[in-house]
Design an enzyme around this catalytic site. Structure first.
Site, PDB file in Angstrom:
ATOM      1  N   LYS A   9     -15.414  32.847  23.425  1.00  0.00           N
ATOM      2  CA  LYS A   9     -14.140  32.761  24.126  1.00  0.00           C
ATOM      3  C   LYS A   9     -12.979  32.719  23.127  1.00  0.00           C
ATOM      4  CE  LYS A   9     -11.579  29.665  27.167  1.00  0.00           C
ATOM      5  NZ  LYS A   9     -10.486  29.529  26.180  1.00  0.00           N
ATOM      6  N   LYS A  14     -14.024  31.370  16.666  1.00  0.00           N
ATOM      7  CA  LYS A  14     -14.942  32.483  16.361  1.00  0.00           C
ATOM      8  C   LYS A  14     -14.553  33.190  15.064  1.00  0.00           C
ATOM      9  CE  LYS A  14     -14.211  35.579  19.328  1.00  0.00           C
ATOM     10  NZ  LYS A  14     -13.186  36.232  18.501  1.00  0.00           N
ATOM     11  N   LYS A  40      -5.567  40.953  18.865  1.00  0.00           N
ATOM     12  CA  LYS A  40      -4.658  40.192  18.000  1.00  0.00           C
ATOM     13  C   LYS A  40      -4.767  40.621  16.553  1.00  0.00           C
ATOM     14  CE  LYS A  40      -5.730  35.857  18.641  1.00  0.00           C
ATOM     15  NZ  LYS A  40      -7.101  36.104  19.049  1.00  0.00           N
ATOM     16  N   ASP A 127     -14.077  36.962  26.146  1.00  0.00           N
ATOM     17  CA  ASP A 127     -13.601  36.549  27.468  1.00  0.00           C
ATOM     18  C   ASP A 127     -13.939  37.593  28.531  1.00  0.00           C
ATOM     19  OD1 ASP A 127     -11.792  35.296  25.319  1.00  0.00           O
ATOM     20  OD2 ASP A 127     -11.367  34.080  27.092  1.00  0.00           O
TER      21      ASP A 127
END
Length: 259
Positions: A9, A14, A40, A127
């Site tokens: 998530k 991560k 990102k 996600d």
């Protein structure tokens, strides 16, 4: 070559885990390529001294057919080969489609043949496990999948979702689920909560990463813990995770430090 996809998530730690894992594997003398699969595009930022590298999609947009591998692959701390897939401009296009385009460009330019990595690690936002975000597990890009989670309910929900996706493609001979990486967030009874979730999705907790302020201190320096605090217990924990995920015997002839 070992290919490992690390899912989890958003915000679960991560990318921090993946960067430290890459650094630990590189420290063993292995050639490591880390591919960030998050719009990102900050997966490798602690391997590049805080400097954002151009993403594959950005370079494709700018250079099109003139794109070269040297425009996409950058050497970071410890010699880790850093790639960021990138994503579309906010509000325009599909992030998953961006990952697909990036993978296709790296394959077209024969990145694996040129750099010949011992291990490729995909850092994938988990996600949503569809479209491009499912590429590492459904198109033969990864051999195994690990899921970073904490004891928080939303991260465990994401872990269950990712595990279901891996199982659905497993019958086709694609990547298998290796297990969970517990990145502790200080939740009460966290280890027991995650152990129960692991049983429910029929997998194991491969490794537990304890909370440690050295992680934030290293990131403030734009470094991994492996680089900033190499003698710390946290650095040894990431090294232990590397040992669990990579079979050194497969590259015994190339990585002298690994044998």
């Amino acid at each position: 070559m070992e290919r490992i996809a690390i899912y989890g998530k958003g915000g679960i730690g991560k990318s921090t885990t993946v960067s430290n894992l890459s650094a630990a594997l590189a420290q063993k003398g292995l050639t490591v390529m880390q591919i960030g699969c998050d719009p990102k595009s900050d997966s490798t930022i602690n391997l590049t001294g805080g400097k954002r590298i151009p993403t594959v999609l950005e370079v494709i947009r700018d250079k099109d057919i003139a794109t070269r591998l040297s425009d996409l692959v950058f050497t970071g701390s410890g010699g880790v080969l850093c790639v960021e897939a990138g994503g579309p401009k906010p509000g325009i296009g599909c992030a998953g489609r961006g990952i697909i385009a990036a993978f296709e460009k790296l394959a077209e330019l024969k990145a694996n043949d040129v750099y010949n990595p011992d291990v490729v690690i995909y850092d994938v936002l988990g996600d949503v496990v569809c479209g491009g975000f499912a590429m590492p597990i459904r198109n033969g890009y990864a051999d195994s999948v690990c899921i970073v989670t904490s004891g928080e309910s939303m991260s465990l929900y994401a872990a269950d979702n990712i595990a279901a996706a891996v199982r659905s493609f497993g019958s086709r001979g694609y990547a298998s689920l290796k297990g969970l990486i517990l990145n502790k967030k200080g939740i009460v009874n966290e280890a027991a909560i995650v152990a129960q979730s692991a049983r429910e999705i029929d997998t194991a907790i491969l490794h537990t990463i304890e909370r440690d302020p050295l992680v934030q201190q290293a990131e403030a320096l734009h470094q991994t813990v492996i680089e900033a605090f190499p003698e710390s217990p946290q650095a040894r924990s990431y090294a232990a995770l590397a040992d669990k995920l990579f079979d050194c015997e497969k590259t015994a002839g190339r990585a002298a430090a690994c044998v």
